[in-house]
Design a protein around this motif. Sequence first.
Motif, PDB file in Angstrom:
ATOM      1  N   LEU A  63      18.085  -4.902 -10.766  1.00  0.00           N
ATOM      2  CA  LEU A  63      17.870  -4.808 -12.212  1.00  0.00           C
ATOM      3  C   LEU A  63      17.277  -3.461 -12.579  1.00  0.00           C
ATOM      4  N   VAL A  64      16.253  -3.030 -11.842  1.00  0.00           N
ATOM      5  CA  VAL A  64      15.605  -1.730 -12.022  1.00  0.00           C
ATOM      6  C   VAL A  64      15.529  -1.093 -10.650  1.00  0.00           C
ATOM      7  N   PRO A  65      16.229   0.017 -10.436  1.00  0.00           N
ATOM      8  CA  PRO A  65      16.159   0.672  -9.125  1.00  0.00           C
ATOM      9  C   PRO A  65      14.723   1.070  -8.795  1.00  0.00           C
ATOM     10  N   LEU A  66      14.428   1.107  -7.506  1.00  0.00           N
ATOM     11  CA  LEU A  66      13.095   1.514  -7.068  1.00  0.00           C
ATOM     12  C   LEU A  66      12.881   2.960  -7.474  1.00  0.00           C
ATOM     13  N   GLN A  67      11.801   3.207  -8.240  1.00  0.00           N
ATOM     14  CA  GLN A  67      11.543   4.536  -8.791  1.00  0.00           C
ATOM     15  C   GLN A  67      10.058   4.683  -9.127  1.00  0.00           C
ATOM     16  N   PRO A  68       9.603   5.902  -9.313  1.00  0.00           N
ATOM     17  CA  PRO A  68       8.196   6.096  -9.700  1.00  0.00           C
ATOM     18  C   PRO A  68       7.912   5.475 -11.073  1.00  0.00           C
ATOM     19  N   SER A  69       6.690   4.982 -11.233  1.00  0.00           N
ATOM     20  CA  SER A  69       6.247   4.457 -12.523  1.00  0.00           C
ATOM     21  C   SER A  69       4.845   4.977 -12.798  1.00  0.00           C
ATOM     22  N   GLY A 117       4.874  -0.166  -4.653  1.00  0.00           N
ATOM     23  CA  GLY A 117       4.164   0.378  -3.510  1.00  0.00           C
ATOM     24  C   GLY A 117       3.569   1.729  -3.822  1.00  0.00           C
ATOM     25  N   GLY A 118       2.453   2.021  -3.186  1.00  0.00           N
ATOM     26  CA  GLY A 118       1.780   3.310  -3.408  1.00  0.00           C
ATOM     27  C   GLY A 118       1.129   3.362  -4.767  1.00  0.00           C
ATOM     28  N   ALA A 119       0.146   2.508  -4.985  1.00  0.00           N
ATOM     29  CA  ALA A 119      -0.531   2.448  -6.282  1.00  0.00           C
ATOM     30  C   ALA A 119      -1.073   3.799  -6.706  1.00  0.00           C
ATOM     31  N   ILE A 120      -0.952   4.089  -7.977  1.00  0.00           N
ATOM     32  CA  ILE A 120      -1.508   5.313  -8.558  1.00  0.00           C
ATOM     33  C   ILE A 120      -2.827   4.941  -9.229  1.00  0.00           C
ATOM     34  N   PHE A 175       2.178   3.319 -12.729  1.00  0.00           N
ATOM     35  CA  PHE A 175       1.175   2.613 -11.933  1.00  0.00           C
ATOM     36  C   PHE A 175       1.439   2.621 -10.428  1.00  0.00           C
ATOM     37  N   ALA A 176       2.623   3.082 -10.011  1.00  0.00           N
ATOM     38  CA  ALA A 176       2.952   3.091  -8.584  1.00  0.00           C
ATOM     39  C   ALA A 176       3.947   4.202  -8.276  1.00  0.00           C
ATOM     40  N   LYS A 177       3.900   4.675  -7.035  1.00  0.00           N
ATOM     41  CA  LYS A 177       4.867   5.681  -6.593  1.00  0.00           C
ATOM     42  C   LYS A 177       6.266   5.093  -6.516  1.00  0.00           C
ATOM     43  N   GLU A 202       0.823  -1.209   0.000  1.00  0.00           N
ATOM     44  CA  GLU A 202       0.000   0.000   0.000  1.00  0.00           C
ATOM     45  C   GLU A 202       0.854   1.255   0.000  1.00  0.00           C
ATOM     46  N   SER A 203       1.971   1.219   0.733  1.00  0.00           N
ATOM     47  CA  SER A 203       2.780   2.433   0.851  1.00  0.00           C
ATOM     48  C   SER A 203       4.116   2.312   0.120  1.00  0.00           C
ATOM     49  N   GLU A 204       4.575   3.443  -0.325  1.00  0.00           N
ATOM     50  CA  GLU A 204       5.886   3.541  -0.965  1.00  0.00           C
ATOM     51  C   GLU A 204       6.986   3.181   0.044  1.00  0.00           C
ATOM     52  N   GLN A 205       6.805   3.577   1.298  1.00  0.00           N
ATOM     53  CA  GLN A 205       7.801   3.317   2.332  1.00  0.00           C
ATOM     54  C   GLN A 205       7.978   1.823   2.600  1.00  0.00           C
ATOM     55  N   GLU A 206       6.878   1.079   2.625  1.00  0.00           N
ATOM     56  CA  GLU A 206       6.974  -0.359   2.844  1.00  0.00           C
ATOM     57  C   GLU A 206       7.665  -1.026   1.656  1.00  0.00           C
ATOM     58  N   ALA A 207       7.363  -0.584   0.451  1.00  0.00           N
ATOM     59  CA  ALA A 207       8.037  -1.120  -0.740  1.00  0.00           C
ATOM     60  C   ALA A 207       9.536  -0.839  -0.664  1.00  0.00           C
TER      61      ALA A 207
END
Length: 103
Positions: free
Chosen positions: A71-77, A98-101, A79-81, A52-57
């Motif tokens: 492979l892919v750094p954690l970043q905004p997309s 995490g953090g669905a848009i 569909f998700a924050k 649910e949250s970007e922080q937990e992801a």
Amino acid sequence: MPPSPQTPPGRADKVLHAQLTFTNGDVLMASDWAGGGAYEGMKGFSVTLDYESEQEAERIFAGLADGGHVLVPLQPSFFAKAFGMVIDRFGTPWMVSGGAITA
């Protein structure tokens, strides 16, 4: 694996069935490679985790990346924050978001 005449040689120390139950009730099941030939590694899939949250992801992604390969750094997309892809230190490929848009 329990001792048995059906247990192939060299497989007695392998995991037949494992289950990890998360606090929210989700279940992940696994087992060791039981094939006859050499293990070729995991490929052609990813285990996906969505929070649910970007922080937990971010927290989970950091744990999976520790000793692994990002492979892919954690970043905004779109569909998700936060979204990223990593192979953990055991060779398991993961997609974490995490953090669905929502539209």
